[in-house]
Design a protein around this motif. Structure first.
Motif, PDB file in Angstrom:
ATOM      1  N   THR B 280       0.751  -1.438  -0.106  1.00  0.00           N
ATOM      2  CA  THR B 280      -0.171  -0.140  -0.211  1.00  0.00           C
ATOM      3  C   THR B 280       0.755   0.887  -0.069  1.00  0.00           C
ATOM      4  OG1 THR B 280      -0.177   0.260   2.056  1.00  0.00           O
ATOM      5  CG2 THR B 280      -1.820  -0.974   1.537  1.00  0.00           C
ATOM      6  N   GLU B 281       1.792   1.135   0.027  1.00  0.00           N
ATOM      7  CA  GLU B 281       2.669   2.366  -0.082  1.00  0.00           C
ATOM      8  C   GLU B 281       4.678   1.935  -0.315  1.00  0.00           C
ATOM      9  OE1 GLU B 281       2.748   3.859   4.150  1.00  0.00           O
ATOM     10  OE2 GLU B 281       3.920   2.724   4.779  1.00  0.00           O
ATOM     11  N   THR B 282       4.827   2.723  -0.689  1.00  0.00           N
ATOM     12  CA  THR B 282       6.382   2.129  -1.222  1.00  0.00           C
ATOM     13  C   THR B 282       7.583   2.676  -0.219  1.00  0.00           C
ATOM     14  OG1 THR B 282       7.328   4.463  -1.842  1.00  0.00           O
ATOM     15  CG2 THR B 282       6.675   3.517  -3.678  1.00  0.00           C
ATOM     16  N   MET B 283       8.659   1.917   0.286  1.00  0.00           N
ATOM     17  CA  MET B 283       8.899   0.912   1.020  1.00  0.00           C
ATOM     18  C   MET B 283      10.162   2.645   1.828  1.00  0.00           C
ATOM     19  SD  MET B 283      11.277  -2.317   1.388  1.00  0.00           S
ATOM     20  CE  MET B 283      12.032  -2.354   0.710  1.00  0.00           C
ATOM     21  N   LYS B 289       2.192   6.029  -4.617  1.00  0.00           N
ATOM     22  CA  LYS B 289       2.388   5.997  -5.974  1.00  0.00           C
ATOM     23  C   LYS B 289       3.639   4.859  -5.665  1.00  0.00           C
ATOM     24  CE  LYS B 289       4.096   7.867 -10.196  1.00  0.00           C
ATOM     25  NZ  LYS B 289       4.277   8.724 -11.047  1.00  0.00           N
ATOM     26  N   GLY B 290       3.491   4.012  -6.684  1.00  0.00           N
ATOM     27  CA  GLY B 290       4.387   3.003  -6.913  1.00  0.00           C
ATOM     28  C   GLY B 290       3.928   2.345  -5.799  1.00  0.00           C
ATOM     29  N   SER B 291       3.013   1.874  -5.374  1.00  0.00           N
ATOM     30  CA  SER B 291       2.469   0.690  -4.776  1.00  0.00           C
ATOM     31  C   SER B 291       1.354  -0.609  -5.029  1.00  0.00           C
ATOM     32  CB  SER B 291       1.904   0.506  -3.217  1.00  0.00           C
ATOM     33  OG  SER B 291       0.723   1.519  -3.288  1.00  0.00           O
ATOM     34  N   LEU B 292       0.799  -1.223  -4.997  1.00  0.00           N
ATOM     35  CA  LEU B 292       0.270  -2.625  -5.624  1.00  0.00           C
ATOM     36  C   LEU B 292      -0.633  -1.462  -5.829  1.00  0.00           C
ATOM     37  CD1 LEU B 292      -0.140  -4.839  -6.976  1.00  0.00           C
ATOM     38  CD2 LEU B 292      -0.845  -5.974  -5.050  1.00  0.00           C
ATOM     39  N   LEU B 293      -0.957  -0.885  -4.501  1.00  0.00           N
ATOM     40  CA  LEU B 293      -2.455  -0.068  -4.491  1.00  0.00           C
ATOM     41  C   LEU B 293      -3.254   0.356  -5.148  1.00  0.00           C
ATOM     42  CD1 LEU B 293      -5.386   0.372  -2.751  1.00  0.00           C
ATOM     43  CD2 LEU B 293      -3.367   1.865  -0.921  1.00  0.00           C
ATOM     44  N   TRP B 294      -1.518   1.440  -5.596  1.00  0.00           N
ATOM     45  CA  TRP B 294      -1.636   2.530  -6.889  1.00  0.00           C
ATOM     46  C   TRP B 294      -1.827   2.089  -8.169  1.00  0.00           C
ATOM     47  CZ3 TRP B 294       2.782   2.987 -10.679  1.00  0.00           C
ATOM     48  CH2 TRP B 294       2.597   4.224 -11.351  1.00  0.00           C
ATOM     49  N   ARG B 652      -1.318 -20.334 -13.490  1.00  0.00           N
ATOM     50  CA  ARG B 652      -1.627 -21.341 -12.454  1.00  0.00           C
ATOM     51  C   ARG B 652      -1.130 -21.334 -11.026  1.00  0.00           C
ATOM     52  NH1 ARG B 652      -3.958 -26.475 -13.783  1.00  0.00           N
ATOM     53  NH2 ARG B 652      -2.676 -27.959 -12.478  1.00  0.00           N
ATOM     54  N   ILE B 653      -1.831 -20.978 -10.317  1.00  0.00           N
ATOM     55  CA  ILE B 653      -0.970 -20.306  -8.914  1.00  0.00           C
ATOM     56  C   ILE B 653      -2.100 -21.976  -7.373  1.00  0.00           C
ATOM     57  CG2 ILE B 653      -1.192 -18.817  -6.931  1.00  0.00           C
ATOM     58  CD1 ILE B 653       0.540 -17.708  -9.836  1.00  0.00           C
ATOM     59  N   GLY B 654      -0.945 -22.708  -7.545  1.00  0.00           N
ATOM     60  CA  GLY B 654      -1.403 -23.639  -6.056  1.00  0.00           C
ATOM     61  C   GLY B 654      -1.469 -22.137  -5.138  1.00  0.00           C
ATOM     62  N   ILE B 655      -2.543 -22.257  -4.107  1.00  0.00           N
ATOM     63  CA  ILE B 655      -3.043 -21.230  -3.272  1.00  0.00           C
ATOM     64  C   ILE B 655      -1.476 -20.852  -2.261  1.00  0.00           C
ATOM     65  CG2 ILE B 655      -4.330 -20.169  -0.888  1.00  0.00           C
ATOM     66  CD1 ILE B 655      -6.707 -21.519  -3.152  1.00  0.00           C
ATOM     67  N   ALA B 656      -1.299 -20.410  -1.384  1.00  0.00           N
ATOM     68  CA  ALA B 656       0.010 -20.440  -0.567  1.00  0.00           C
ATOM     69  C   ALA B 656      -0.974 -19.356   0.750  1.00  0.00           C
ATOM     70  CB  ALA B 656       1.154 -18.928  -1.331  1.00  0.00           C
ATOM     71  N   ASP B 657      -0.123 -20.104   2.265  1.00  0.00           N
ATOM     72  CA  ASP B 657      -0.917 -19.867   2.746  1.00  0.00           C
ATOM     73  C   ASP B 657      -0.499 -18.277   3.307  1.00  0.00           C
ATOM     74  OD1 ASP B 657       1.130 -21.369   3.513  1.00  0.00           O
ATOM     75  OD2 ASP B 657       0.417 -21.877   5.225  1.00  0.00           O
ATOM     76  N   ARG B 658       1.183 -18.495   3.165  1.00  0.00           N
ATOM     77  CA  ARG B 658       1.872 -17.192   4.183  1.00  0.00           C
ATOM     78  C   ARG B 658       3.000 -16.547   2.392  1.00  0.00           C
ATOM     79  NH1 ARG B 658       3.939 -16.736   9.808  1.00  0.00           N
ATOM     80  NH2 ARG B 658       4.024 -14.983   8.959  1.00  0.00           N
ATOM     81  N   ILE B 659       3.106 -15.914   2.328  1.00  0.00           N
ATOM     82  CA  ILE B 659       4.216 -15.063   1.613  1.00  0.00           C
ATOM     83  C   ILE B 659       5.169 -14.602   3.155  1.00  0.00           C
ATOM     84  CG2 ILE B 659       4.635 -13.785  -0.223  1.00  0.00           C
ATOM     85  CD1 ILE B 659       1.672 -14.011  -0.816  1.00  0.00           C
ATOM     86  N   PHE B 660       6.491 -15.107   2.359  1.00  0.00           N
ATOM     87  CA  PHE B 660       7.527 -14.848   3.538  1.00  0.00           C
ATOM     88  C   PHE B 660       8.129 -13.590   2.292  1.00  0.00           C
ATOM     89  CE2 PHE B 660       6.227 -17.898   6.415  1.00  0.00           C
ATOM     90  CZ  PHE B 660       6.068 -17.785   7.434  1.00  0.00           C
ATOM     91  N   THR B 661       9.231 -12.445   3.084  1.00  0.00           N
ATOM     92  CA  THR B 661       9.883 -12.592   2.264  1.00  0.00           C
ATOM     93  C   THR B 661      11.150 -11.868   3.069  1.00  0.00           C
ATOM     94  OG1 THR B 661       9.394  -9.899   2.104  1.00  0.00           O
ATOM     95  CG2 THR B 661       8.405 -11.073   0.514  1.00  0.00           C
ATOM     96  N   ARG B 662      12.203 -11.879   2.064  1.00  0.00           N
ATOM     97  CA  ARG B 662      13.185 -11.612   3.248  1.00  0.00           C
ATOM     98  C   ARG B 662      14.538 -10.687   1.544  1.00  0.00           C
ATOM     99  NH1 ARG B 662      16.157  -8.892   5.473  1.00  0.00           N
ATOM    100  NH2 ARG B 662      17.846  -9.073   4.475  1.00  0.00           N
ATOM    101  N   VAL B 663      14.422  -9.481   1.885  1.00  0.00           N
ATOM    102  CA  VAL B 663      14.609  -8.964   0.851  1.00  0.00           C
ATOM    103  C   VAL B 663      15.247  -7.644   1.472  1.00  0.00           C
ATOM    104  CG1 VAL B 663      13.587  -7.200  -1.771  1.00  0.00           C
ATOM    105  CG2 VAL B 663      12.525  -9.305  -0.920  1.00  0.00           C
ATOM    106  N   GLY B 664      16.907  -7.455   0.252  1.00  0.00           N
ATOM    107  CA  GLY B 664      16.749  -6.232   0.708  1.00  0.00           C
ATOM    108  C   GLY B 664      17.609  -5.471   1.996  1.00  0.00           C
ATOM    109  N   ALA B 665      18.195  -4.461   1.222  1.00  0.00           N
ATOM    110  CA  ALA B 665      18.664  -4.592   3.450  1.00  0.00           C
ATOM    111  C   ALA B 665      17.540  -3.586   3.915  1.00  0.00           C
ATOM    112  CB  ALA B 665      19.504  -3.029   3.350  1.00  0.00           C
ATOM    113  N   SER B 666      16.895  -3.991   5.690  1.00  0.00           N
ATOM    114  CA  SER B 666      15.731  -3.720   5.562  1.00  0.00           C
ATOM    115  C   SER B 666      16.249  -2.146   6.436  1.00  0.00           C
ATOM    116  CB  SER B 666      15.258  -4.652   6.841  1.00  0.00           C
ATOM    117  OG  SER B 666      14.629  -3.630   7.853  1.00  0.00           O
TER     118      SER B 666
END
Lengths: 731, 870
Positions: B280-283, B289-294, B652-666
């Protein structure tokens, strides 16, 4: 040494570019057509500065073969035909192989393209036709074409470009046209980063029309479907209500290619003839399918012009296709509940039957009136009236509409008025075409054709017709400058001089029925002219027949029946009167014997206090009367009846408020219109002879008695001849 | 205190009860603030600080704002994290004896704002209550502006993490908690650091079990507590309701439904995943602007906007629900013209939910009611447009859409079309709605008519031609006679006023009528107000139906929005299954694609499942698009589970119960953790909570520490995922050693992002291909990024040395790792040459050609050549 050299390729490309690449819109057209030929389902066009600084066309089509990407910019290179004989059955949009070379020679071009079989795409960049960069690149399947700095090296051409917004308009027009012709492709046009066109590409023409022109037009479209052994026609025809005053809303596609063609245009006009006012052109999208062998598209590099091998067939097919559609559906507009959303919920229906139509027959000498029979149901709307009228008359007479009296005292007005008459004259042909519904059509066309041939021997029949039917403008001009009408209309040596009023049309080749029509019509016109020049009083020697429907005054004058709308006429009189006084800053106010109290809202009180001067000037004098009310001491001259006073005042205030603080001369004049309208005699009011005479006298005095201030006609003339035609005394 | 003025005493008494608030104390047309409040407010609001005598020696500091423009000042204070208590005069000053009675009528806090000017219209404004009991939490949310109420309990697993997830999901603007929670430093510090939220403790007895149960029961009449469930949410809910009452002091009848939900009903997204995926907002900029919501939000109404936002924040995991939405979207996508018409109609629909809250809270004016009416006016057409729809959600909408004709009619009959802002000045009720109002109106009108008729009557009677009846505010109605006619004035005229050339009179009769006219006006205003309030409360009674309809409308809007995006951006309907596959053909990143333009985005395929393709190890240079690719996969899966179409050719998407991300420097440095620590705690969270059904996006695990440590951790993590968790995983790394895992473990596949080398430079081709990359091109990327040439040169040098050393040590790696270096050239000689070249280059750069003579130039050339030759 000789002076003649063969131009290097670049120079000849630049010269050729002049033909294909006139302006950004032509670049867009060429590129988009390439994209369509590549089987794209989604094409996006982006332009900046009207396409002069940037044109970007992105498609998802098949893409270029890697090896083709450089060769594509060489002259006469095409993937679409291989030999001249292929030209006879062209099914692709592009084929001449000139476009890319031409575009590249006058701009900077970047081409990125990838085919599905390749992992990567290829990129080339050219400037002025010379390759300056190329390489591998990551990109989606399809082609992206970027054209920058159009005409950077051809200043002469650059100079001819118009304003950015105008050029953008051309681009938008061309993309819209192409989109209409390809409802299975989703088109997007982005102008300076704003999406201006986006069609759904769901292969539904109506959706495409909707996305381009909006809901209202889409709703008023009727489907066309026609086929005979040679021609198939599909598309949509707009109801007469959405007709425009130019042809921009007509799109014709021949085998998928957008074309302009006079034969087809005139066929459309004829089909709509009885449904539309003069100078109105229907909204229409027409898909014509025809064996490619029967048409030559290689007439001009832009390919919008085509030549048919049999123009009559085309004319007839288009005419029937549209006419069937129009006749097939009721033209009475559905009065939808939607019209006014606010009124969706109606609680009280306070519709008193406002109109009682009483037919009156007046003794023309004594002015004695007696009502004969009240007709019960007459629809309220004008449209309805006309419709029933026409129905009553029956098919063959549908087109016999009364004309506006052409007479006009002011010279400026002449051009316009005459224009109409001239069109009428040429309409004559069309009227008979109309009759041709009963089989006469072909004959008529033939007769026209033969006429054309006879007159200007080498001339193509189609063009002859087109000239007559379409070039009203030119004709009108000629008339103004005093030249003969007929001369213009039917050029040719062996035409007798038709200026002389009593002359007959050339004999011989022309059939007689037509002849007599023309003859008489022309006489009428002649009279009309006399009318003006001598400024003979309009109603002199007119016999008052009486009043019809308590609304229209009937006069007989010479060979004409004259109808006057009493309200419209009086409104015009009142308006002129007010306007003269107002402009002379004379006092319009007429003090009331009994002042009137008007209740207003807070906001309105505030407003009228602010605009007190203006309202005073218009003749309204008022004072505060406590609790959001005012007492009206005077109103503009002419308004007399009790309710009218208040109503006029409130209407004036409402109107001025709706204009906010942008009150200027035009708005003031508009207020005067409204006041005039209020103070004028209403429709459905019986008048006695004295009143009628009074009205006519005043009307006579006016500079322009022919329309009411809103532009509706006040006076209509029906000639004796027209009566006689109605009753089939003449043919 | 003794010598304080009475008004000040009153002030201080009230202030004492609202110590944590800034007290807006109504004095006439102003809200005044005193003492420390005044100092704070004058600073924050940039208004002048002045003083007022208060009975003490020193004047009390004071500042004030006009009451009619107070809203903007209040909103400013709220946004700066203050609470504002509004203290009004509660009796008519004209009637009061002595000091006017004053009371606080409302406390405005960030979570209880209802004024539309202070709210983001496309976002719910949640107030959250948390009840902590040992390791368990009860939580409840309310959006006072819409009446939404939600609660749940967190009673197992890593409860604190789950609590954080929930806070992140709803992003409340205010949190109230019990004492146990508030005094747990460890917890509160995290919340304060991570969330930008107004955070306060409320009295513990609000959370009391019996108290809160009764409170809940008093609101939700048919509330029945399920037996044997953890019921901490009751405590949180009761306390929340009590807090609302305390601050709002009015009925809250628009809080209608007691909704409890289970966290497990939706896809679980932890805080860092929400941030990483920029839902809903960029990091970085926190911008929309730049978010999925946008990308996805093309809703026409604020209600629809809020609904869509909720959907994005709570992706579904139930196949049936997902399919329902997809089918509904698909139907709207197909029916282009209907969609366009509906969107057109929705344009005229106002925020019914928030308007209804105003109706309930008694702050709605005539215009608000007219807005409701206009919105309702669209419903019949919308309903008509979807009547032939087949998707079950759309059928549901059709059935639930109540045309509410009665309410439309009520408002339409009662309220004029353009009512004034104020509800107390009359001019608001339509004619014909209330007999008494009409009677008063006509009394006034008839009176006036009589008065104006009097003019003519008196003219005739007295023979004074220019006799005139007039009106002014001071004298009311009068009869005016000019000087010359004084003699004709009748006896019974009472002279009121003499002007320069005329005199004004009244008569007994005139004054009597005047009374009815003017008196009627006062009565009218009062009556109109009462009638208006009555109409408003009649509308309020229909809250149930209105809310249901509003919900349907917002669902239609959100579905249309998804359809519109699908259509405009060429998305396809994903096939969602209960299986384990993720198969995407020509997938695109929805946001990046929109930013760069479709033509610039290279689509890529994805294939993951629990068999052969469980873990994809992706190598390739930085900037080549690894992260974009991985996020793209996560977003496509997430979008599919929202019920949106997806940017791909097919999926074709098999449902995911969770999405985990570990991306870049937090950016959690603010929270006081080192980069590596953050990374590892996120990894820990993933490894502890991921299931077979989860989707894992791991970007450069282990890079925060030394190479060998990092490599080892990464290796072990992959082994663990493969052996213990078995989740679908995308794993990007620069450790080319990890590509060896493909041969060693089942279900691991190597992928790389293609790059074309052009001499020294590289061109990104952005295509994902099978196989491992052999070079990270780190130095080339650094060069692209503008790192100074000197550094780049030196880095190249070092790289060569290191690689050579590596080669001599572990020659067996040479085959795979890195580009094979041709032959064993003399490293030092090479370096020396390189160095002198650099030197020469620098010298050339330094030459000022414009001052060189041709001879000089030759000389310079000579010395340069000499240097290279050496």
């Amino acid at each position: 040494m000789g002076k003649i050299v063969i131009l290097d390729e670049n120079t000849s490309n630049q010269i050729a570019a002049g033909e294909v690449v006139e302006r950004p819109a032509s670049v867009v057209k060429e590129l988009v057509e390439n994209s369509i030929d590549a089987g794209s389902t989604s094409i996006s066009v982006e332009i900046n500065n009207g396409g002069i600084s940037l044109i970007k066309v992105v498609d998802n089509g098949s893409g270029f073969e890697e090896d083709d990407m450089e060769i594509a910019f060489e002259r006469h290179s095409t993937s679409k035909i291989r030999k001249a004989s292929d030209l006879e059955a062209i099914t692709t949009l592009g084929f001449r192989g000139e476009a890319l070379a031409s575009i590249a020679s006058v701009s900077t071009v970047e081409l990125t393209s990838r085919q599905a079989k390749n992992t990567y795409g290829r990129y080339v960049k050219l400037r002025g036709g010379t390759l300056i960069e190329s390489g591998q690149v990551g990109c989606p399947v399809g082609t992206t074409f970027i054209v920058r700095e159009l005409f950077y090296n051809t200043p002469a051409r650059f100079k001819f470009l118009k304003k950015d917004s105008t050029e953008a308009g051309y681009v938008s027009d061309i993309v819209g046209r192409i989109a209409l012709g390809n409802p299975h492709i989703s088109f997007k046009l982005i102008n300076n980063r704003t999406t201006v066109i986006h069609t759904p590409g769901n292969n539904d023409l109506l959706s495409t029309i909707f996305s381009l022109y909006g809901k209202d037009i889409a709703r008023d479209c009727m489907e066309i479907s026609y086929s005979d052994e040679k021609i198939k026609i599909k598309g949509y025809a707009g109801r007469p209500e959405i007709a425009r005053s130019n042809r921009n809303y007509q799109s014709i596609y021949l085998n998928g290619r957008y074309i302009k063609n006079k034969v087809i245009s005139s066929a459309i006009d004829e089909a709509y003839k009885t449904f539309l006012l003069k100078n109105k052109h229907a909204f229409i999208v027409l898909y014509i399918e025809l064996n490619p062998m029967l048409v030559d598209v290689n007439v001009h590099p832009t390919k919008t012009e085509v030549r048919f091998s049999d123009e009559q067939d085309i004319f007839r097919a288009v005419y029937h296709a549209i006419n069937n559609t129009l006749l097939g559906k009721s033209q009475v507009r559905n009065i939808e509940i939607r019209e006014d959303r606010k009124n969706y919920f109606k609680f009280e229906e306070n519709s008193k039957s406002k109109f009682e139509f009483v037919q009156q027959k007046l003794d023309n000498v004594t002015g004695k009136k007696e009502s004969i029979e009240p007709t019960k149901k007459v629809t309220e709307s004008n449209l309805g009236k006309r419709d029933t009228f026409e129905k009553d008359l029956g098919d063959p007479y549908k087109n016999q509409k009364p004309e506006v009296v052409p007479a006009n005292n002011s010279k400026d007005g002449n051009a316009f008025e005459k224009n109409i008459i001239i069109e009428d004259l040429s309409d004559n042909n069309i009227k008979s075409v109309d009759n041709g519904k009963k089989g006469l059509l072909a004959e008529d066309v033939k007769s026209k054709a033969s006429l054309g041939k006879g007159l200007a021997k080498e001339d193509l029949a189609g063009e002859g017709i087109a000239k007559k039917d379409l070039s009203g403008e030119g004709i009108a001009k000629e008339v103004l400058s005093g030249k003969g009408i007929a001369k213009e209309n039917l050029p040719g040596e062996d035409l007798p001089n038709r200026d002389s009023k009593d002359s007959n049309l050339p004999g011989g080749e022309v059939k007689n029925g037509d002849l007599s029509h023309r003859d008489i019509e022309e006489k009428d016109i002649g009279k009309g002219d006399d009318f003006k020049e001598t400024s003979e009083p309009i109603f002199q020697d007119a016999i008052i027949i009486g009043q019809a429907f308590s609304t229209y005054i009937l006069l007989q004058k010479g060979e004409n029946l004259i109808l006057i709308d009493q309200h419209a006429a009086h409104e015009r009189i009142m308006f002129e009167n007010l306007k003269v006084k107002y402009s002379k800053k004379e006092n319009l106010a007429q003090y009331l014997l009994a002042s009137v109290v008007v209740e207003l809202t807070n906001q309105e009180i505030g407003f009228i206090e602010e605009e007190k001067d203006l309202l005073n000037k218009l003749g309204f004098n008022f004072e505060s009367f406590g609790n959001n009310s005012i007492v009206l001491r005077s109103v503009p001259v002419g308004i007399d009846d009790g309710d009218g006073i208040k109503e006029t005042f409130l209407q004036t205030v409402d109107f001025l408020m709706s204009k906010g603080n942008k009150i200027d001369g035009i708005i003031e004049e508009e207020v005067l219109y409204q006041i005039a309208c209020k103070s004028a005699i209403k429709a459905n009011k019986r008048l006695d002879e004295k009143e009628i005479k009074g009205l006519l006298e005043k009307l006579e005095m006016l500079e322009n008695p022919y329309t009411c201030p809103h532009g509706r006609p006040t006076i209509i003339k029906i000639t004796r001849h027209e009566f006689e035609k109605m009753f089939k005394r003449v043919l | 205190m003794a010598n304080l003025t009475p008004m000040m005493q009153q002030y201080l008494e009230i202030k004492e009860q609202y110590n944590d608030c800034i007290l807006f104390f109504r004095l006439g047309d102003f809200y005044e603030m005193f003492f420390s409040d005044a100092e704070t407010a004058s600073r924050e609001l940039e208004i002048t600080l002045t003083g007022r005598d208060c009975g003490l020696e020193e004047r009390a500091p004071m500042c004030g704002v006009p009451f009619h423009s107070s809203e903007s000042y209040i909103s400013k204070l709220i946004s700066k994290g203050y609470k504002v208590a509004i203290c009004e005069q509660v009796e008519d000053p004209a009637l009061a004896k002595g000091l006017v009675k004053r009371e606080v009528i409302r406390v405005v806090t960030p979570g209880t704002v209802t004024e539309s000017s202070m709210l983001d219209e496309k976002k719910n404004n949640y107030l959250m209550s948390i009840y902590k009991n040992k390791n368990f939490y009860g939580i409840a949310f309310v959006d006072l502006s819409t009446g939404d109420f939600l609660s749940t309990g967190i009673t197992f697993g890593n409860t604190f993490n789950k609590l954080m997830d929930e806070i992140a999901k709803f992003s409340p603007s205010e949190i109230v908690v019990n004492g146990e929670f508030f005094h747990d430093e460890a917890i509160t510090s995290v919340i304060k650091k991570r969330f930008n939220v107004y955070f306060s403790k409320i009295e513990d007895n609000f959370f009391d079990r019996d108290f809160s149960l009764n409170k809940v029961k008093s609101y939700f009449k048919d509330f029945v507590m399920e037996e044997n469930t953890f019921d901490l949410y009751i405590n949180a809910s009761g306390a929340l309701l009590e807090y609302l009452e305390q601050t709002q002091k009015v009925s809250l009848s628009h809080i209608q439904n007691f909704n409890t939900y289970k966290i497990e009903e939706y896809m679980v997204l932890d805080l860092s995943t929400r941030r990483n995926l920029e839902l809903t907002e960029t990091m970085r900029e926190k911008s929309r602007k730049g978010s999925l919501l946008w990308v996805l939000d093309r809703t026409m109404t604020s209600m629809g906007g809020r609904t869509l936002r909720k959907w994005i924040e709570q992706p579904l995991i139930n196949l049936h629900d997902i399919k329902d939405r997809l089918e509904a979207v698909s139907e709207f996508k197909e029916k282009f013209m209907v969609r366009m018409e509906i969107r057109e109609l929705l344009k005229a629909v106002y925020d019914i939910e928030r308007l209804m809250s105003k109706v309930i809270l008694g702050s709605a004016n005539g215009r608000d009611l007219v807005s409701i009416k206009c919105s309702l006016g669209q419903i019949p057409y919308i309903k008509d447009l979807i009547k032939d729809f087949e998707a079950s959600l759309n059928v549901l909408s059709f059935n639930e859409l109540d045309t509410l004709t009665d309410i439309y009619e009520l408002i339409d009959k009662a309220i004029i079309d353009e009512p004034p802002v104020s509800v107390r000045d009359g001019g608001i009720i339509k004619e014909g709605f209330n007999e008494e109002i009409d009677r008063l109106k006509s009394a006034s009108k008839n009176g006036k008519k009589w008065i104006i008729e009097l003019e003519n009557k008196e003219r005739e009677r007295t023979g004074i031609k220019n006799l005139k009846v007039g009106f002014n505010k001071v004298f009311g109605y009068y009869i005016e006679v000019t000087k010359s006619n004084y003699s004709q004035v009748p006896e019974h005229y009472i002279r009121k006023q003499t002007l320069a050339n005329c005199e004004r009179y009244i008569t007994q009769e005139l004054k009597e009528i005047e009374e009815t006219v003017l008196g009627a006006e006062d009565k009218l205003v009062e009556l109109e107000y009462q009638v208006f309030v009555d109409v408003r409360s009649r509308v309020a009674k229909e809250i149930d139906r209105l809310k249901r309809t509003a919900m349907s409308l917002s669902r239609i809007d959100a579905l249309c929005s998804l359809a519109e995006v699908a259509d405009r951006e060429s998305y396809v309907m994903p096939e969602v299954t209960e299986g384990d596959e993720i198969e995407i053909v020509d997938g695109r990143h929805p946001v990046v694609e929109k930013m760069t333009g479709q033509e610039a985005f290279v689509p890529n395929d994805t294939r993951l499942n629990l068999g052969e393709d469980q873990i994809a190890i992706i190598t390739g240079p930085n900037m080549a698009g690894k992260s974009t690719y991985m996020r793209q996969v996560a977003l496509i899966v997430l979008m599919a589970q929202i019920g949106s179409f997806v940017p791909a050719k097919s999926a074709r998407i098999g449902i995911a119960d969770r999405i985990f991300t570990r991306v870049g420097a937090s950016d959690d440095l603010a929270a006081g953790q080192s980069t590596f620590m953050v990374e590892m705690s996120e990894v820990a969270n993933i490894l502890n909570n991921a299931t077979q059904k989860s989707l894992l996006i791991l970007d450069e695990i282990g890079r925060g520490t030394s190479t060998y440590d990092g490599l080892s951790i990464a290796w072990a993590v992959i082994e663990f995922i493969s052996e213990k968790i078995g989740a679908r995983t995308l794993f990007a790394t620069h450790y080319h050693e990890l590509t060896e895992l493909e041969e060693k473990m089942d279900g691991v596949k190597n992928y790389c992002i293609s790059v074309e080398e052009k001499g020294e430079d590289i061109v990104f081709l952005r295509k994902i291909l099978r196989g491992g990359a052999n070079n990270s091109y780190g130095i080339q990327v650094a060069k692209l990024a503008g790192v100074p040439d000197k550094v780049i040169g030196r880095a190249k040098e070092l790289l060569r040395e290191l690689k050579d050393a590596d080669i001599t040590k572990k020659g067996n790696r040479a085959k795979r790792g890195g580009k094979p270096i041709e032959g064993q050239i003399d490293v030092f000689a090479f370096n020396a040459e390189q160095r002198s070249c650099d030197e020469v280059l620098n010298e050339i750069r330094g030459i000022d050609i414009s001052t060189l003579t041709p001879l000089d130039a030759l000389n310079v050339l000579y010395t340069l050549q000499k240097k290279i030759k050496n």
